[in-house]
Scaffold this motif. Structure first.
Motif, short mmCIF file in Angstrom:
data_model
loop_
_atom_site.label_atom_id
_atom_site.label_comp_id
_atom_site.label_asym_id
_atom_site.label_seq_id
_atom_site.Cartn_x
_atom_site.Cartn_y
_atom_site.Cartn_z
N UNK A 85 0.72 -1.26 0.16
CA UNK A 85 0.03 -0.05 0.00
C UNK A 85 0.89 1.29 -0.09
N UNK A 86 2.03 1.06 0.24
CA UNK A 86 3.04 2.30 0.42
C UNK A 86 3.75 2.29 -0.90
N UNK A 87 3.30 1.23 -1.65
CA UNK A 87 4.06 1.51 -3.27
C UNK A 87 5.27 0.99 -3.16
N UNK A 88 5.58 0.19 -2.23
CA UNK A 88 6.95 -0.70 -2.15
C UNK A 88 6.60 -1.99 -2.72
N UNK A 89 7.94 -2.68 -3.44
CA UNK A 89 7.92 -3.79 -4.22
C UNK A 89 8.27 -4.84 -3.19
N UNK A 90 7.44 -5.72 -2.76
CA UNK A 90 7.85 -7.08 -2.09
C UNK A 90 7.77 -8.05 -3.04
N UNK A 91 8.96 -8.80 -3.25
CA UNK A 91 9.02 -9.93 -3.97
C UNK A 91 8.56 -11.39 -3.19
N UNK A 92 8.56 -12.42 -4.11
CA UNK A 92 8.30 -13.73 -3.19
C UNK A 92 9.39 -13.95 -2.14
N UNK A 93 9.14 -14.51 -0.84
CA UNK A 93 10.14 -14.72 0.00
C UNK A 93 9.75 -15.95 0.82
#
Length: 386
Positions: free
Chosen positions: A104-112
């Motif tokens: 929601x803060x526009x940050x990219x989280x990839x699979x972990x």
């Protein structure tokens, strides 16, 4: 620094399950020396991080899904980064809630992948959920170089609990977990998030938690009800004092002047919060001169307010606090946390710790047929990479 046996176990389990080498995070639980139920009233609290923590191992997996494994529950949970929602209950909500806030803060989280476990006693009111939120937030911040500051991690953890776990917690738990400092308590202004550190020199004293091992079913509903009652009190006083925004802005004179107009229950709630805020500020003064006797008196006064005015104690907590008054080597005692179960926090002469544990266990078992659990806690550093 050499890993502890527990940290080694988390790391080993991660490598067995997911092969890769993870980054490791230690996210502590917290105690609150004084200042209970003041945080959501924009008041002051005095928490500290402790030497009981959640340990997380985290690594990128190159997938669009996240694989989570709880060592304590021996459960795995998976979710797709493009399609996930809160579960009806369970530990996965705390981790998914943080991912949701980052997105929601526009940050990219990839699979972990993540393996975690902890030695924070569950249900004891030491904020294992906040530790888990802050631990995953710091880990993902490091892993994906998101550039978040510590206070950002605190806010993300709190919002994760609001949105995915459904608990409208204040900000104290996450703040203490992230920004704790060894040997210090944090006076946190829950309105501005300004904070100051005060040394807690426990050379001749110890902090001991007595875990009632009960959690009465009305705890969550009562928490939300207390928030509502505090808000009602503010609304009433706003008619006469338009500048006030929360109970933080209220003093006893304001309350007493308009007592007749209050529902008595709402009045008692407000009176407790106003007095507890004053106790936190006083506690900081007495800490600066290492006056542990006075600190103990403030702890007892805090418990009396929580039991009689805020009405969030229970017979198990009250008995434990009352019993300590018979022991000359106990300086102070009070319930800690949301209430209706959980722990009492006790300030005890260091050389009497074993005697204290023995005496309280006998009393508690005789009264309730439950073996009392006790934990000596030390003040530790906040959430950090291992």
């Amino acid at each position: 620094m050499k890993k502890t046996i527990f940290e080694e176990k988390v790391a080993r389990t991660f490598k067995e399950k997911y092969i890769t080498t993870p980054i490791m995070v230690n996210a502590p639980g917290r105690i609150n020396l004084i200042g209970e139920h003041t945080d959501y009233n924009e008041g002051f609290v005095l928490p500290a991080a402790i030497d009981k923590a959640m340990v997380l191992a985290i690594a990128e997996n190159g997938l669009q899904e996240c694989r989570l494994y709880s060592l304590d529950f021996e459960e795995e949970f998976r979710f797709n980064l493009n399609d996930f929602a809160p579960q009806s209950s369970g530990w996965a909500n705390y981790l998914m809630g943080v991912v949701d806030q980052l997105q929601k803060n526009g940050l990219e989280v990839k699979g972990f992948d993540c393996v975690f476990g902890g030695n924070i006693p569950i249900g004891a009111g030491l904020s294992s959920s906040a530790a888990l939120e802050c631990g995953i937030a710091l880990g993902l911040n490091e892993l994906f170089e998101l550039g978040l500051k510590k206070v950002d991690l605190v806010k993300i953890g709190q919002l994760a609990e609001h949105t995915f776990a459904g608990v409208q917690c204040g900000i104290m738990d996450q703040f203490a977990s992230v920004l704790g400092k060894e040997g210090h308590v944090i006076r946190l202004d829950c309105r501005s998030l300004d904070y100051s550190l005060f040394p807690l020199k426990l050379d001749e004293h110890a902090l001991i938690l007595c875990d009632t091992q009960v959690k009465h079913s009305l705890a969550d509903s009562a928490y939300n009800q207390r928030r509502k009652e505090c808000e009602e009190g503010v609304e009433l006083l706003k008619k006469y004092f338009p500048a006030i925004n929360s109970l933080r802005d209220v003093d006893l004179d304001m309350l007493e002047t308009h007592e007749a107009e209050f529902d008595q229950k709402v009045y008692k709630r407000c009176k407790y919060v106003v007095m507890e805020n004053a106790r936190v500020l006083k506690a900081c003064e007495v800490l600066e001169r290492d006056d542990f006797n006075h600190l103990g008196q403030l702890m007892y006064a805090s418990h009396e307010g929580l039991s009689q005015l805020y009405e969030v104690s229970c017979q198990e907590l009250d008995l434990l606090v009352e019993e300590t008054k018979k022991l000359g080597y106990v300086l102070g005692s009070r319930m800690m946390g949301g209430g209706f179960g959980g722990c009492t926090l006790n300030l005890v002469e260091k050389d009497k710790v074993a005697k204290f544990e023995e005496e309280l266990k006998v009393v508690y078992e005789n009264a309730f047929g439950i073996t009392l659990k006790t934990y000596v806690v030390k003040i530790d550093e906040g959430t950090r990479l291992i």
